[in-house]
Design a protein around this motif. Sequence first.
Motif, PDB file in Angstrom:
ATOM      1  N   UNK A 198     -26.726  14.971   0.491  1.00  0.00           N
ATOM      2  CA  UNK A 198     -27.788  14.411   1.329  1.00  0.00           C
ATOM      3  C   UNK A 198     -27.361  13.072   1.914  1.00  0.00           C
ATOM      4  N   UNK A 199     -26.857  12.174   1.073  1.00  0.00           N
ATOM      5  CA  UNK A 199     -26.469  10.850   1.550  1.00  0.00           C
ATOM      6  C   UNK A 199     -25.285  10.922   2.508  1.00  0.00           C
ATOM      7  N   UNK A 200     -24.352  11.838   2.257  1.00  0.00           N
ATOM      8  CA  UNK A 200     -23.220  12.005   3.179  1.00  0.00           C
ATOM      9  C   UNK A 200     -23.719  12.452   4.547  1.00  0.00           C
ATOM     10  N   UNK A 201     -24.657  13.412   4.545  1.00  0.00           N
ATOM     11  CA  UNK A 201     -25.219  13.874   5.808  1.00  0.00           C
ATOM     12  C   UNK A 201     -25.985  12.775   6.519  1.00  0.00           C
ATOM     13  N   UNK A 202     -26.746  12.002   5.770  1.00  0.00           N
ATOM     14  CA  UNK A 202     -27.509  10.894   6.335  1.00  0.00           C
ATOM     15  C   UNK A 202     -26.566   9.879   6.984  1.00  0.00           C
ATOM     16  N   UNK A 203     -25.500   9.538   6.278  1.00  0.00           N
ATOM     17  CA  UNK A 203     -24.597   8.492   6.773  1.00  0.00           C
ATOM     18  C   UNK A 203     -23.719   8.976   7.919  1.00  0.00           C
ATOM     19  N   UNK A 204     -23.623  10.288   8.121  1.00  0.00           N
ATOM     20  CA  UNK A 204     -22.951  10.783   9.320  1.00  0.00           C
ATOM     21  C   UNK A 204     -23.697  10.326  10.566  1.00  0.00           C
ATOM     22  N   UNK A 205     -25.006  10.166  10.434  1.00  0.00           N
ATOM     23  CA  UNK A 205     -25.859   9.790  11.560  1.00  0.00           C
ATOM     24  C   UNK A 205     -26.220   8.309  11.521  1.00  0.00           C
ATOM     25  N   UNK A 206     -26.546   7.814  10.343  1.00  0.00           N
ATOM     26  CA  UNK A 206     -27.050   6.445  10.209  1.00  0.00           C
ATOM     27  C   UNK A 206     -26.439   5.820   8.946  1.00  0.00           C
ATOM     28  N   UNK A 207     -25.309   5.159   9.069  1.00  0.00           N
ATOM     29  CA  UNK A 207     -24.641   4.566   7.902  1.00  0.00           C
ATOM     30  C   UNK A 207     -25.549   3.598   7.149  1.00  0.00           C
ATOM     31  N   UNK A 208     -25.425   3.596   5.833  1.00  0.00           N
ATOM     32  CA  UNK A 208     -26.209   2.714   4.970  1.00  0.00           C
ATOM     33  C   UNK A 208     -25.412   1.461   4.644  1.00  0.00           C
ATOM     34  N   UNK A 209     -26.023   0.326   4.843  1.00  0.00           N
ATOM     35  CA  UNK A 209     -25.386  -0.940   4.473  1.00  0.00           C
ATOM     36  C   UNK A 209     -25.578  -1.190   2.980  1.00  0.00           C
ATOM     37  N   UNK A 210     -24.909  -2.227   2.486  1.00  0.00           N
ATOM     38  CA  UNK A 210     -25.099  -2.612   1.086  1.00  0.00           C
ATOM     39  C   UNK A 210     -26.555  -2.988   0.834  1.00  0.00           C
ATOM     40  N   UNK A 211     -27.185  -3.667   1.781  1.00  0.00           N
ATOM     41  CA  UNK A 211     -28.597  -4.017   1.648  1.00  0.00           C
ATOM     42  C   UNK A 211     -29.490  -2.793   1.597  1.00  0.00           C
ATOM     43  N   UNK A 212     -29.137  -1.752   2.372  1.00  0.00           N
ATOM     44  CA  UNK A 212     -29.898  -0.501   2.312  1.00  0.00           C
ATOM     45  C   UNK A 212     -29.832   0.100   0.911  1.00  0.00           C
ATOM     46  N   UNK A 213     -28.643   0.102   0.330  1.00  0.00           N
ATOM     47  CA  UNK A 213     -28.485   0.643  -1.023  1.00  0.00           C
ATOM     48  C   UNK A 213     -29.264  -0.182  -2.042  1.00  0.00           C
ATOM     49  N   UNK A 214     -29.305  -1.483  -1.849  1.00  0.00           N
ATOM     50  CA  UNK A 214     -30.067  -2.347  -2.758  1.00  0.00           C
ATOM     51  C   UNK A 214     -31.543  -1.937  -2.731  1.00  0.00           C
ATOM     52  N   UNK A 215     -32.072  -1.679  -1.528  1.00  0.00           N
ATOM     53  CA  UNK A 215     -33.464  -1.276  -1.434  1.00  0.00           C
ATOM     54  C   UNK A 215     -33.689   0.106  -2.035  1.00  0.00           C
ATOM     55  N   UNK A 216     -32.747   1.022  -1.840  1.00  0.00           N
ATOM     56  CA  UNK A 216     -32.862   2.336  -2.489  1.00  0.00           C
ATOM     57  C   UNK A 216     -32.984   2.172  -3.999  1.00  0.00           C
ATOM     58  N   UNK A 217     -32.122   1.343  -4.555  1.00  0.00           N
ATOM     59  CA  UNK A 217     -32.153   1.112  -5.997  1.00  0.00           C
ATOM     60  C   UNK A 217     -33.441   0.435  -6.430  1.00  0.00           C
ATOM     61  N   UNK A 218     -33.929  -0.492  -5.615  1.00  0.00           N
ATOM     62  CA  UNK A 218     -35.162  -1.198  -5.963  1.00  0.00           C
ATOM     63  C   UNK A 218     -36.329  -0.227  -6.102  1.00  0.00           C
ATOM     64  N   UNK A 219     -36.440   0.714  -5.171  1.00  0.00           N
ATOM     65  CA  UNK A 219     -37.540   1.673  -5.236  1.00  0.00           C
ATOM     66  C   UNK A 219     -37.330   2.715  -6.336  1.00  0.00           C
ATOM     67  N   UNK A 220     -36.093   3.137  -6.541  1.00  0.00           N
ATOM     68  CA  UNK A 220     -35.818   4.111  -7.603  1.00  0.00           C
ATOM     69  C   UNK A 220     -35.995   3.513  -8.994  1.00  0.00           C
ATOM     70  N   UNK A 221     -35.745   2.210  -9.125  1.00  0.00           N
ATOM     71  CA  UNK A 221     -35.735   1.574 -10.447  1.00  0.00           C
ATOM     72  C   UNK A 221     -37.128   1.408 -11.045  1.00  0.00           C
TER      73      UNK A 221
END
Length: 332
Positions: free
Chosen positions: A249-272
């Motif tokens: 899923x993330x590979x497919x997403x980043x083919x279109x819209x790359x995730x920055x380090x800040x994006x990953x931080x927010x993903x972790x914040x919501x998952x945590x």
Amino acid sequence: MDKIDLSEVCQHYRARVIRITPLDDCYLLETNRGPKELHVWPRVDVMRWSFAWRERLARQGFRAVERFIRTRDTKPFLVVGKRGVTMTDHVRHIEACEPRAELARSCGRVIGMMHLSQQESPLLSGADYLKQEQIAADAKWTRTKAFAEAFRSKHGREPGEKRWVAELMQPMLQRMERSSAMLSHESVAPDTVSVSHRELQRDNWGMVKGELYLRGFFRPALSVQQRDVASFLRDHYLTHKDIGQIDAFLDGYEEVKPLSYGDYILLLAFMARPREVYRSIEAYTKRVAGKEEASVKAIEQALRIQESVDQLLQHIAYRAEQSRREGVHEPL
């Protein structure tokens, strides 16, 4: 269901209405042009935003999404009082998506396209919604800290289950505090954050004639795009326990819209956020306070769910570190 003059609304469309059936979230219309759905939007600005991203998504090449049918006056929606009204085609036969990596990658690409379409709209501010998330997370942590301290002071030294529950509260609070802090991490640039739906669900996906179909979002609660992705990945992993599909899923997403380090931080914040642990402990303490019979079975189940979430968090944190190029150098 919102009370509106359906007969007057339907006159604005070219289809002749034969039968109207109220459903939970819309009206199902049987018309001479096939089944349609009539949706009432409490917020007109959200309806306009939704129309815009659907049209942009279609222009990008993904047309398997519910689009608004135009009125006799070629308008894509109606404004009735302070509410909006839209009509879409009703698809009768939608099959569930079978879990597999190839499909997960396709889903990721589509959501990446959807997010690109949404961020082009100036109607809603991502920074405002991020601020709302920060305030809400801080407030919940403060409330939870208060009821946890009250419970621990009263029951923390008692033998048995109550003491065990009291001991669980500190790690729960630490997770909530960490999640809250990550929402304001220095690597997150509020002016780059865009609005999307609060939680992308499995129900938003289906297969129509063997093709991926994106549906729903007619009464959306809104947040930032990273919460949209985080909620979907969390739910998907808890359902299938397949890291390979998460990566797809993330590979497919980043083919279109790359995730920055800040994006990953927010993903972790919501998952945590320890959702199930928090809810089960809160319910237990309320029953204890009310002198009702209280069981720890729900807490035990929540802890098992948290173990699975922790596996996902560890993997997403690894991807985050891999994505980093410059800037923040402290470990997650």
